[in-house]
Every structure is written in C-alpha cells, then in structure tokens.
Design a protein around this motif. Structure first.
Motif, PDB file in Angstrom:
ATOM      1  N   UNK A  40      27.079   2.686  37.712  1.00 55.58           N
ATOM      2  CA  UNK A  40      26.925   3.068  36.316  1.00 55.58           C
ATOM      3  C   UNK A  40      25.701   2.374  35.729  1.00 55.58           C
ATOM      4  N   UNK A  41      24.960   3.119  34.921  1.00 54.41           N
ATOM      5  CA  UNK A  41      23.768   2.543  34.301  1.00 54.41           C
ATOM      6  C   UNK A  41      24.187   1.489  33.284  1.00 54.41           C
ATOM      7  N   UNK A  42      23.466   0.376  33.203  1.00 56.44           N
ATOM      8  CA  UNK A  42      23.823  -0.655  32.221  1.00 56.44           C
ATOM      9  C   UNK A  42      23.681  -0.131  30.797  1.00 56.44           C
ATOM     10  N   UNK A  43      24.605  -0.516  29.954  1.00 60.02           N
ATOM     11  CA  UNK A  43      24.595  -0.058  28.575  1.00 60.02           C
ATOM     12  C   UNK A  43      23.782  -1.008  27.705  1.00 60.02           C
ATOM     13  N   UNK A  44      23.015  -0.469  26.765  1.00 62.24           N
ATOM     14  CA  UNK A  44      22.308  -1.321  25.818  1.00 62.24           C
ATOM     15  C   UNK A  44      23.308  -2.160  25.023  1.00 62.24           C
ATOM     16  N   UNK A  45      22.928  -3.355  24.589  1.00 61.83           N
ATOM     17  CA  UNK A  45      23.842  -4.229  23.843  1.00 61.83           C
ATOM     18  C   UNK A  45      24.445  -3.565  22.611  1.00 61.83           C
ATOM     19  N   UNK A  46      23.667  -2.753  21.895  1.00 60.73           N
ATOM     20  CA  UNK A  46      24.174  -2.112  20.681  1.00 60.73           C
ATOM     21  C   UNK A  46      25.321  -1.154  20.998  1.00 60.73           C
ATOM     22  N   UNK A  47      25.181  -0.413  22.103  1.00 60.10           N
ATOM     23  CA  UNK A  47      26.238   0.527  22.496  1.00 60.10           C
ATOM     24  C   UNK A  47      27.479  -0.235  22.942  1.00 60.10           C
ATOM     25  N   UNK A  48      27.284  -1.291  23.694  1.00 59.86           N
ATOM     26  CA  UNK A  48      28.444  -2.098  24.113  1.00 59.86           C
ATOM     27  C   UNK A  48      29.169  -2.658  22.897  1.00 59.86           C
ATOM     28  N   UNK A  49      28.411  -3.137  21.918  1.00 63.47           N
ATOM     29  CA  UNK A  49      29.024  -3.704  20.716  1.00 63.47           C
ATOM     30  C   UNK A  49      29.810  -2.640  19.947  1.00 63.47           C
ATOM     31  N   UNK A  50      29.260  -1.435  19.854  1.00 66.57           N
ATOM     32  CA  UNK A  50      29.953  -0.347  19.155  1.00 66.57           C
ATOM     33  C   UNK A  50      31.237   0.038  19.878  1.00 66.57           C
ATOM     34  N   UNK A  51      31.194   0.064  21.204  1.00 63.01           N
ATOM     35  CA  UNK A  51      32.385   0.445  21.962  1.00 63.01           C
ATOM     36  C   UNK A  51      33.484  -0.620  21.852  1.00 63.01           C
TER      37      UNK A  51
END
Length: 261
Positions: A40-51
C-alpha cells in the motif's frame, strides 16, 4: 366521503415494520483495493490524521456521545484536520441522537465549508424529521438532494471517460436506503401520496434511476396503503414485495396483508 384523517383514525394502527439493519457504519470510508503483490502506498500525514479523527468521531457517534463528538469535530476543524467525511459523521451523530435541527445545521455547515453533501449526509439528515413525522421538512430536504444530485450529474457529463464519470457520481447518486428512510417518515406521518409518488420514481429516469425499490420499499408503502384503507394498492404492493423471493419477501408481504385486515 369520510376524510383521510377519519379513515386513518377509524382503523387500528398497524405496527410499523422493522427498520432494515444498517451497515456496520454508514460513514466508514470506502476501502481502496490493494494491488496483488504490491504494498500500500504511504498516506500523507494530513490524510492519516483525518482518518484517525473520523474513526474517533464514528465511535462517539455510535455511542450517542453527541457533545464529545461535536467537541472533537470543532477542535479538528480549527486545526484543519476535518474533511468531508468528518462533517458527514457529525450530521449522523445529530440525527442518531434525535437532534433534527442540529443535523440540518450540520448539513448547512458542511456546504458552507465547501463540501458537497453526499448521499449518506442527506440520508442521515433525513432520519430525524422522518422519525418524528415532520414530512414537510423531509420533503424539502429530499427535493434539495434531488436538485443537488441532478447538478452533480450534469457536471459529470463533461468527464473525460466513463470511469471518471462513475467516480464523480459515486457519492452523489440517490440510493434505496435514502428512499426507504423517507418512506418510513411517510409511514409515521400517514403520507400515503408522498410514499407512492416516490415509489413510482425509484428505478426510473433521473436521480433515482439507480435506486430500484427493494422488499422494504414495498413493505413500507404497502403497510401505509393498508392503514389508509387503500386495500387494492396494498395488495398490489404486497404482491411486488413477495416477488422478491425468499423468507424476507414472504414475511414483508404477510405484514402488509395483516395491516390490511
């Protein structure tokens, strides 16, 4: 001829059919398919925080902890972490807690923040007015959704490919869950004509083209017709419910027949 209200009062009210079971979470994001053999492609920090935020908001909403859910959402919004799903979850939290005014205010706030409300946002917003039989508010909200989705369909027509069009309309296509939420509101309020008009639109052209009626749709509308002493309409809808096949369809048809007795 006796008024509809008199007919409605003269006949014992049938028990409302049970609401269809909701999915594990109405607002869990769609899981992206992972390519076979690939990481899986690494997620940007902003997307991880939103999830992570949305997982916590979903937990609070499920527990009907509206105050805590609102507080977490407001803090995340101030820090720029809240996304469209965050707004949708808060709408659902208000609706689940019976706060119809709060759900509508949250829907307006979602739009003001620059997010187009998706089908799940509208479905959640419909839950509160439908549960209390405020058919006027539910009718206005449904009409707003239909206009909004028609505009989304028109905008997607310029998409470069069929795949792009499908992706553009994925969250802005009316579905049968939304329709059944409105039909339950009609059942509470005695809105037989509203129910039958919507049933006629399901699966037809326009924003409801992809929302074919299911067993629950026929059961809700058929039970309502039976309660209004429109026996022929009730029998017709019971037959359509039974045509779905299986035990669930047979039980739905039987409940309509019982309501007509």
């Amino acid at each position: 001829m006796a008024s509809f209200a008199a007919l409605f009062a003269a006949k014992p009210r049938a028990a409302a059919p049970p609401e269809e079971p909701p999915p594990d979470s109405l607002f869990e994001g769609k899981k992206k398919k992972r390519k076979r053999g690939g990481a899986a492609a690494p997620q940007p920090p902003a997307i991880r925080a939103s999830r992570e935020l949305n997982k916590e908001l979903t937990r609070l909403a499920r527990g009907k902890q509206l105050t805590a859910c609102r507080a977490a959402f407001e803090a995340a919004k101030a820090s720029g972490v809240a996304d469209a799903w965050s707004h949708a979850i808060v709408i659902n939290a208000h609706a689940t807690c019976g706060d119809g005014a709060g759900a509508l205010a949250a829907l307006a706030a979602m739009r003001a923040a620059g997010h187009r409300p998706c089908v799940m946002s509208y479905t959640a917003s419909l839950k509160a007015p439908c549960a209390c039989g405020d058919l006027g508010a539910a009718r206005r909200l449904l009409a707003e959704m239909e206009r909004d989705f028609a505009a989304a369909a028109a905008a997607s027509a310029a998409a470069a490919s069929a795949a792009a069009q499908a992706a553009a309309l994925d969250d802005w296509t009316a579905n049968v869950r939304t329709a059944n939420t409105f039909l339950r509101g009609c059942l509470v309020a005695g809105g037989v004509d509203d129910a039958l008009r919507l049933l006629d639109r399901l699966g037809a052209a326009g924003v409801w083209a992809a929302a074919a009626p299911d067993t629950s749709s026929f059961e809700y509308a058929g039970t309502l017709c039976a309660m209004a002493l429109r026996v022929d309409d009730a029998a017709r809808l019971a037959a359509r419910a039974r045509a779905g096949g299986g035990a669930r369809a047979a039980h739905a048809a039987a409940r309509v027949h019982v309501a007509a007795c």
